[in-house]
Each structure stands twice: as C-alpha cells, then as structure tokens.
Design an enzyme around this catalytic site. Structure first.
Site, PDB file in Angstrom:
ATOM      1  N   HIS A  88      31.447  43.844  34.885  1.00  0.00           N
ATOM      2  CA  HIS A  88      30.689  44.284  33.715  1.00  0.00           C
ATOM      3  C   HIS A  88      31.337  45.484  33.040  1.00  0.00           C
ATOM      4  CE1 HIS A  88      26.537  42.345  34.837  1.00  0.00           C
ATOM      5  NE2 HIS A  88      27.491  41.454  34.616  1.00  0.00           N
ATOM      6  N   TYR A  98      20.687  44.710  29.368  1.00  0.00           N
ATOM      7  CA  TYR A  98      19.886  44.204  30.476  1.00  0.00           C
ATOM      8  C   TYR A  98      18.462  43.864  30.044  1.00  0.00           C
ATOM      9  CZ  TYR A  98      23.532  45.201  33.861  1.00  0.00           C
ATOM     10  OH  TYR A  98      24.710  45.184  34.575  1.00  0.00           O
ATOM     11  N   GLU A 140      27.389  50.836  37.293  1.00  0.00           N
ATOM     12  CA  GLU A 140      28.257  50.836  36.117  1.00  0.00           C
ATOM     13  C   GLU A 140      28.329  52.222  35.489  1.00  0.00           C
ATOM     14  OE1 GLU A 140      26.456  47.568  33.996  1.00  0.00           O
ATOM     15  OE2 GLU A 140      26.873  46.272  35.721  1.00  0.00           O
ATOM     16  N   SER A 209      44.783  40.801  36.568  1.00  0.00           N
ATOM     17  CA  SER A 209      45.187  41.856  37.499  1.00  0.00           C
ATOM     18  C   SER A 209      46.427  42.579  36.990  1.00  0.00           C
ATOM     19  CB  SER A 209      45.494  41.264  38.877  1.00  0.00           C
ATOM     20  OG  SER A 209      44.338  40.778  39.491  1.00  0.00           O
ATOM     21  N   GLY A 276      48.808  30.780  44.460  1.00  0.00           N
ATOM     22  CA  GLY A 276      48.955  30.649  43.019  1.00  0.00           C
ATOM     23  C   GLY A 276      49.051  31.991  42.332  1.00  0.00           C
ATOM     24  N   GLY A 278      46.991  34.193  42.251  1.00  0.00           N
ATOM     25  CA  GLY A 278      46.376  35.242  43.064  1.00  0.00           C
ATOM     26  C   GLY A 278      47.369  36.218  43.650  1.00  0.00           C
ATOM     27  N   THR A 280      49.104  38.213  41.993  1.00  0.00           N
ATOM     28  CA  THR A 280      49.284  39.389  41.128  1.00  0.00           C
ATOM     29  C   THR A 280      48.702  40.684  41.684  1.00  0.00           C
ATOM     30  OG1 THR A 280      47.426  38.577  39.771  1.00  0.00           O
ATOM     31  CG2 THR A 280      49.660  38.108  38.997  1.00  0.00           C
ATOM     32  N   PHE A 393      39.065  35.284  40.307  1.00  0.00           N
ATOM     33  CA  PHE A 393      39.285  35.268  38.862  1.00  0.00           C
ATOM     34  C   PHE A 393      38.224  34.378  38.247  1.00  0.00           C
ATOM     35  CE2 PHE A 393      43.985  35.840  39.986  1.00  0.00           C
ATOM     36  CZ  PHE A 393      43.874  37.214  39.924  1.00  0.00           C
ATOM     37  N   PRO A 395      34.005  33.527  37.296  1.00  0.00           N
ATOM     38  CA  PRO A 395      32.708  33.681  37.949  1.00  0.00           C
ATOM     39  C   PRO A 395      32.837  33.603  39.458  1.00  0.00           C
ATOM     40  CG  PRO A 395      32.564  32.115  36.132  1.00  0.00           C
ATOM     41  CD  PRO A 395      34.015  32.402  36.335  1.00  0.00           C
TER      42      PRO A 395
END
Length: 401
Positions: A88, A98, A140, A209, A276, A278, A280, A393, A395
């Site tokens: 977020h 919210y 946050e 990333s 893959g 991932g 990074t 990476f 949801p």
C-alpha cells in the site's frame, strides 16, 4: 482485539463468511469501480481484476486476519498485515481511502449473504474490518514517517540512465535523479512502484524489485514482459509498454522503496532461493553482501526454464564467486546439459541434497508453486516456519492458505 460482544459472533459466522468471501470481494470490487471508476484505471491492477487474483488475495487476507482474532486473540496479527502495508505504501494509499473501501465491502457482505446478516453480525464484521484497516493505517503511517514523507507522497520523477536487454523476455532499466543527486536509501530486497501512462489514459502501477545493491547514485529494476499464452487474461500492460517504449532519457514515475523481504543484519547463515524473475531481490542482497566482503555462509538456489531464460545468470554467478562462503545451485527444466561445472542440475529445484547450517534464515521469491515446494522441503529439514520469508509479485495468494 475484538470486543466481547463481537468475538463469538465472528467465530460463529466465520465458516459461512469465509466460504463466501471470494464472492463478497468480487461484488465489493464491482461496487467500488462502479462508484469510483478512476480507481480501476489509476490504482488497481486491471489484469489482476480480470484474472480474479485480486479478489482472491483480499479474501485470503480478511480470512487470515479474522482467524487470528478469534483463534489467537492475544496475538498481534502484524505478520499478516506487514506485506500488505508495504504494498500500500508503494502505491501511496492514504487513510481516507479505507472509509470508501469499508463502505463498499460491508455493503457487499449484505448483498451476498442477505437476511443471514443481522444488524449484530454486520456490526461484528464491521469491527473486524476497522481493526484490520486501523492496523494497516498505523503500519503505513510508520512507513511514511520512516521515509520522511507525508502520507501518500511517495512518487518521484526519475530518468532512465541505461537500458539493457537481459534476455528475450527481460530488460533492465537503470534509474537516476534528473538533477544527479543521490537517490533515497533502501534495504536489499525492497521494491519500487512504477506508474506508467497507457494509450487509453490510464496510469497503471506495478512493483519491481531493486536488483542491485543500495548506496549507489542509481537504482536498477529488471522488468519481465508478462505474456499469457492461453489468452486467459491480457498480456502485462505495464511490462509490455516498458519493453516497447522505455528508452534512455525518458522520465518515469517511481515510488520510494518499500518491502519487508529484506536482508537481515548479523552474521547468520542464509538461503536465497529464487525462480524466474524472482532472482531480482536476491541479486540486490548478493550485491550488497559482495560489496561488504561478507563472511556469511550463503546458499544460493535458483530454478528456471532454461539457462537462456535465467535473467542475470552470469552476474549472479559472479557475485556468488566473490563471497568466500557462498555456493550456487541451479536447476533448469531444459538445457542443463549445455552448462559445465558444479551446481547445475536438470529438472525442478530439489533441496534434499543441500547441507544447510543450523540457524539458517531462508528468503524465497518466485512463483507460488515453487515457493510452496521449497518451503515444504525446508520445514522437512527442520527450519522453523518463522525462519522462512517470502516475496510475492502481485496479489498475495498465499495469505489464508
């Protein structure tokens, strides 16, 4: 903690609400975008809406949070929320949003479950929502304060300093400030949001990333062009746009760095496992360790379709080679026989033969099936679940599983 009057109601209704959560979240997004169409164009990932991944992730997060509240009432569920809060923050979410979400989410609960939702049950689940929302708002706010910015003020205009074709499907972009001043610090493993204007006027955001060490005047991101061969959802809007049009000298809207999959301080042993693209965040960690001449024991695992698909393959090997107590183990579904040397195997990643020192902390990044398989192998080896960390990476479909 839930109030005394709400806790038994949530516990009693959790099975039926949980069983209908994906339908509820689907209706929630329909209501939200009918009332606020700009949110779909400029904040939410349209591809994830088409695929249904976003509603599944929201349902999983709500179910996981509610389960903690009723089954472990003395436990702070920050672990469930930390990853969401970082996502977020990289989007610039602010507290007022919210209220909008809560209104449409509770209305969706009523629409889907109908007369089963009494005023008392509705009030109990609204309490669940606001406990979750207020916890996220607080997390946050802390992230924004640490970044020394006002809530939501995370976007900066950066310039593409270099572009490199890393494979047939991945390109790296080196970013700098237009005025040449240093970029803000970050921790190895974190990511940034990139906001791209598309031909229909939408401004879609994706997170990438940072794939090099902190402490330099530039940042680097590596973008894989997303392609859905079965046509079930559109090809990646943002990745395709960046591959086709991002050039040296262009300006990009980029967020400040966030993310809770970060390299820990200390000298404890590490496992960095990726598949893959991932790789990074693991590259950033390795680069940082190599620059510091770290004496830590580091086991690096990577799985890919083929050596040609392995993004930053030579760089990863070079960084591991600079660490005195590091080892590299690679698995390829095809083409493994084309490589010589130790640590290369055919097939899918298999950690059974790896010797992991006591006290190893593991970091995983890649497709969910890969991470679930590796996590299971690590638990079988005796690693504590608390010692296994991951990054997703898109949801987070792992929540609530």
């Amino acid at each position: 903690m839930l109030s005394a009057q709400s806790a038994p109601l949530v516990q009693t209704t959790l099975p039926v609400v949980g069983a209908n959560l994906t339908t509820i979240t689907g209706r929630f997004y329909e209501r939200l975008f009918e009332d606020h169409p700009d949110l779909l164009k400029n904040l939410f990932n349209r591809t994830n809406q088409v695929s249904g991944a976003q509603r599944e992730a929201l349902a999983g997060a709500v179910a996981a949070f509610a389960t903690v509240l009723v089954e472990r009432p003395g436990e702070r569920p920050d672990a469930v929320l930390s990853r969401i809060a970082h996502k977020h923050a990289s989007l610039g979410i602010t507290p007022d949003q919210y209220t909008i979400v809560g209104r449409h989410l509770m209305a969706a609960v009523g629409e889907v479950l109908g007369d089963a939702v009494t005023p008392q049950i509705a009030a109990a689940w609204e309490e669940v929502y606001w406990l979750m929302a207020n916890a996220l708002i607080a997390l946050e706010a802390r992230l924004y304060a640490q970044a020394q910015v006002a809530e939501g003020d995370v976007w900066r205009t950066l310039e593409i300093a270099e572009r490199h074709e890393e494979s047939a499907h991945a390109v790296s972009l080196v970013l700098r400030r237009p005025d040449g001043l240093p970029l803000p610090p970050f921790r190895p493993g974190q990511y940034v949001g990139v906001r791209v204007r598309l031909p229909d006027g939408a401004r879609q955001i994706r997170q990438y990333s940072l794939s090099s060490a902190p402490g330099q005047k530039t940042w680097r991101i590596t973008v894989k062009r997303e392609h859905r061969a079965d046509g079930s959802v559109p090809d990646g809007e943002v990745s395709s746009r960046l591959h086709a049009h991002a050039r040296v000298g262009d300006a990009l809207d980029v967020s400040l760095p966030f993310g809770d999959l970060v390299l820990p301080e200390g000298d404890g042993p590490l496992l960095l496992a990726s598949a893959g693209i991932g790789v990074t965040p693991m590259l950033s960690m390795l680069d940082h360790l190599a620059l510091a001449s770290s004496p830590r024991r580091v086991v690096v695992v990577h799985a890919d379709r083929s050596p040609a698909d392995h993004v930053h393959r030579d760089e990863q090997a070079e960084l591991v080679g600079r660490l005195p107590h590091a080892s590299l183990h690679r698995w390829y579904e095809s083409g493994a026989a084309d490589l010589t040397g130790p640590g290369v195997s055919a097939g899918r990643a298999d950690l059974d033969g790896l010797d992991l020192p006591s006290g190893t902390t593991a970091y995983l990044c890649g497709p969910l099936p890969f991470m679930r398989a590796v996590r299971g192998q690590l638990l079988d080896k005796g690693l504590s679940p608390s010692a296994v960390h991951y990054e997703v990476f898109g949801p987070d479909l792992w929540l609530g599983k």
